[in-house]
Design a protein around this motif. Structure first.
Motif, short mmCIF file in Angstrom:
data_model
loop_
_atom_site.label_atom_id
_atom_site.label_comp_id
_atom_site.label_asym_id
_atom_site.label_seq_id
_atom_site.Cartn_x
_atom_site.Cartn_y
_atom_site.Cartn_z
N GLY A 161 0.82 -1.21 0.00
CA GLY A 161 0.00 0.00 0.00
C GLY A 161 0.85 1.26 0.00
O GLY A 161 0.53 2.24 -0.68
N ARG A 162 1.93 1.21 0.75
CA ARG A 162 2.86 2.35 0.78
C ARG A 162 3.41 2.63 -0.62
O ARG A 162 3.50 3.78 -1.04
CB ARG A 162 3.99 2.02 1.76
N HIS A 163 3.77 1.57 -1.34
CA HIS A 163 4.29 1.73 -2.70
C HIS A 163 3.22 2.33 -3.61
O HIS A 163 3.51 3.21 -4.43
CB HIS A 163 4.75 0.37 -3.23
N GLU A 164 1.99 1.86 -3.46
CA GLU A 164 0.89 2.38 -4.27
C GLU A 164 0.67 3.87 -4.00
O GLU A 164 0.53 4.67 -4.92
CB GLU A 164 -0.39 1.60 -3.96
N LEU A 165 0.63 4.23 -2.74
CA LEU A 165 0.40 5.63 -2.37
C LEU A 165 1.54 6.52 -2.85
O LEU A 165 1.32 7.66 -3.27
CB LEU A 165 0.25 5.75 -0.85
N LYS A 166 2.75 6.00 -2.76
CA LYS A 166 3.93 6.74 -3.20
C LYS A 166 3.83 7.11 -4.68
O LYS A 166 4.31 8.16 -5.11
CB LYS A 166 5.18 5.90 -2.94
N ASN A 167 3.17 6.23 -5.44
CA ASN A 167 3.00 6.46 -6.87
C ASN A 167 1.73 7.24 -7.21
O ASN A 167 1.38 7.38 -8.38
CB ASN A 167 3.00 5.13 -7.63
N GLY A 168 1.03 7.71 -6.15
CA GLY A 168 -0.13 8.56 -6.37
C GLY A 168 -1.45 7.85 -6.52
O GLY A 168 -2.47 8.47 -6.88
N THR A 169 -1.51 6.54 -6.23
CA THR A 169 -2.76 5.79 -6.33
C THR A 169 -3.75 6.29 -5.27
O THR A 169 -3.37 6.48 -4.11
CB THR A 169 -2.50 4.29 -6.11
N PRO A 170 -5.01 6.49 -5.60
CA PRO A 170 -6.02 6.88 -4.61
C PRO A 170 -6.08 5.86 -3.47
O PRO A 170 -5.83 4.66 -3.68
CB PRO A 170 -7.32 6.89 -5.41
N ILE A 171 -6.42 6.31 -2.27
CA ILE A 171 -6.36 5.47 -1.08
C ILE A 171 -7.25 4.24 -1.21
O ILE A 171 -6.82 3.12 -0.90
CB ILE A 171 -6.73 6.28 0.17
N ALA A 172 -8.46 4.41 -1.64
CA ALA A 172 -9.38 3.27 -1.75
C ALA A 172 -8.85 2.23 -2.72
O ALA A 172 -8.92 1.02 -2.47
CB ALA A 172 -10.76 3.75 -2.20
N GLU A 173 -8.30 2.69 -3.83
CA GLU A 173 -7.73 1.76 -4.81
C GLU A 173 -6.48 1.08 -4.28
O GLU A 173 -6.26 -0.12 -4.49
CB GLU A 173 -7.41 2.53 -6.11
N ALA A 174 -5.66 1.84 -3.58
CA ALA A 174 -4.44 1.28 -2.98
C ALA A 174 -4.79 0.19 -1.97
O ALA A 174 -4.10 -0.83 -1.88
CB ALA A 174 -3.63 2.38 -2.31
N ALA A 175 -5.86 0.41 -1.21
CA ALA A 175 -6.29 -0.58 -0.22
C ALA A 175 -6.64 -1.89 -0.89
O ALA A 175 -6.19 -2.97 -0.46
CB ALA A 175 -7.49 -0.04 0.56
N LEU A 176 -7.42 -1.85 -1.95
CA LEU A 176 -7.84 -3.07 -2.65
C LEU A 176 -6.66 -3.74 -3.34
O LEU A 176 -6.52 -4.97 -3.32
CB LEU A 176 -8.94 -2.75 -3.66
N ASN A 177 -5.80 -2.95 -3.97
CA ASN A 177 -4.64 -3.51 -4.67
C ASN A 177 -3.67 -4.20 -3.71
O ASN A 177 -2.88 -5.06 -4.11
CB ASN A 177 -3.89 -2.41 -5.42
N SER A 178 -3.71 -3.79 -2.43
CA SER A 178 -2.79 -4.34 -1.44
C SER A 178 -3.37 -5.52 -0.68
O SER A 178 -2.71 -6.07 0.20
CB SER A 178 -2.39 -3.24 -0.45
N GLY A 179 -4.60 -5.89 -0.99
CA GLY A 179 -5.18 -7.06 -0.36
C GLY A 179 -6.11 -6.78 0.80
O GLY A 179 -6.59 -7.73 1.45
N PHE A 180 -6.39 -5.52 1.09
CA PHE A 180 -7.31 -5.19 2.18
C PHE A 180 -8.75 -5.23 1.66
O PHE A 180 -9.03 -4.84 0.53
CB PHE A 180 -6.99 -3.82 2.76
N SER A 181 -9.66 -5.68 2.51
CA SER A 181 -11.05 -5.83 2.10
C SER A 181 -11.73 -4.49 1.86
O SER A 181 -12.65 -4.39 1.05
CB SER A 181 -11.84 -6.63 3.15
N ASP A 182 -11.28 -3.46 2.58
CA ASP A 182 -11.86 -2.13 2.38
C ASP A 182 -10.89 -1.08 2.91
O ASP A 182 -9.87 -1.38 3.52
CB ASP A 182 -13.22 -2.01 3.07
N GLN A 183 -11.24 0.17 2.69
CA GLN A 183 -10.38 1.28 3.07
C GLN A 183 -10.19 1.40 4.59
O GLN A 183 -9.07 1.66 5.05
CB GLN A 183 -10.91 2.59 2.50
N PRO A 184 -11.24 1.21 5.42
CA PRO A 184 -11.04 1.31 6.87
C PRO A 184 -10.01 0.31 7.41
O PRO A 184 -9.21 0.65 8.28
CB PRO A 184 -12.44 1.04 7.43
N HIS A 185 -10.04 -0.94 6.90
CA HIS A 185 -9.05 -1.92 7.34
C HIS A 185 -7.64 -1.46 6.97
O HIS A 185 -6.70 -1.60 7.75
CB HIS A 185 -9.33 -3.28 6.70
N PHE A 186 -7.50 -0.93 5.78
CA PHE A 186 -6.21 -0.41 5.32
C PHE A 186 -5.75 0.75 6.20
O PHE A 186 -4.58 0.83 6.60
CB PHE A 186 -6.36 0.04 3.86
#
Length: 289
Positions: free
Chosen positions: A233-258
């Motif tokens: 998720g840190r790598h995704e955010l570093k590249n500018g990915t929106p938080i909700a999308e970064a959460a899903l791409n990183s394997g989290f079920s939703d943004q609050p868990h992330f």
């Protein structure tokens, strides 16, 4: 109280022209607590105010203003304030591949392969002042790119030469089956991994698997997987990915868990981390213009 809360918000410095380094600054860490975690980067921090505990694998150190702390990639650690006392720090994260190449080209490694560093803390005012000077150069606007690049290379080159005089770090050899399990978790960090699957792969019972894995990696399989997801998720955010999308791409079920996992391991919210990336991308664009 208002000032302390403001100073406790972390500042993340990044620059697209120096992709191998990242700097974090916290002015008041009394509200900053970390769960045990690890990074894929090699890290070096400076305590700039107060004191804190530094848990590094099986050892615990008490560090204070003027001390440097060093962390090998993948070594579990945690730094936390003592009795709500003032604690301020800087932390520099260095890409492991880039630093390995730097050490190899300087003749400090026998092969182009990462070698852990045995030193955990440095209490030397000269190195502390050099570190703070580097951090100031990176954080303050107005410094030219060549100056920043030169200071990073000069500081890390000199420090690696100094640290090469110390004994090589040695760690207990990890059984191959546990190494394979860790690699499996690395490759499937964004998947829904079950304990049954890990037991089938290893041939271990659930209890034995969890104990053995934690003994060698400092984290249970679940904590290890969570740590990997946060790093993704840190790598995704570093590249500018929106938080909700970064959460899903990183394997989290939703943004609050992330959000919760990220805050526990990074002591910062995903938005705070991502904002630092966005701000410095804007600065880099302005320099190009």
């Amino acid at each position: 109280m208002k000032t302390a809360t403001s100073n406790s918000k972390p500042i993340f410095w990044r620059d697209a022209h120096l992709p191998h380094v990242e700097l974090r600054k916290v002015g008041d860490g009394r509200e900053v607590c970390y769960a045990p975690h690890s990074h894929t980067q090699w890290s070096i921090g400076a305590i700039t105010g107060g004191e804190s505990t530094f848990q590094y694998r099986d050892n615990q150190y008490r560090v204070q203003a003027g001390d440097l702390v060093l962390m090998n990639p993948e070594w579990v650690h945690a730094c936390n304030p003592i009795d709500n006392k003032l604690w301020a720090y800087l932390m520099l994260y260095v890409d492991t591949t880039w630093l390995t190449d730097l050490r190899f080209r300087a003749g400090l490694l026998p092969e182009l392969r990462w070698q852990d560093i045995s030193t955990a803390t440095i209490s030397d005012p000269i190195w502390f002042e050099r570190y703070c000077s580097l951090a100031q150069c990176l954080l303050e606007p107005g410094h030219e790119l060549l100056e920043k690049q030169s200071k990073v290379v000069e500081f890390l080159s000199d420090l690696m030469h100094e640290l090469s005089k110390q004994p090589v770090a040695t760690a207990p050899k990890t059984p191959g089956i546990l190494t394979d399990l860790a690699h499996y978790l690395d490759d499937h960090a964004a998947d829904d991994v079950s304990l049954d699957t890990l037991c089938e792969l290893s041939g271990f019972s659930p209890g034995h698997l969890i104990r053995a894995f934690k003994q060698h990696f400092g984290l249970t399989p679940h904590a290890y997987l969570l740590n990997r997801r946060v790093q993704l998720g840190r790598h995704e955010l570093k590249n500018g990915t929106p938080i909700a999308e970064a959460a899903l791409n990183s394997g989290f079920s939703d943004q609050p868990h992330f959000q919760r996992a990220f805050k526990r391991l990074m002591a910062a919210t995903p938005n705070q981390y991502r904002r630092g990336s966005t701000e410095h991308k804007v600065q880099a664009t302005r320099r190009q213009q």
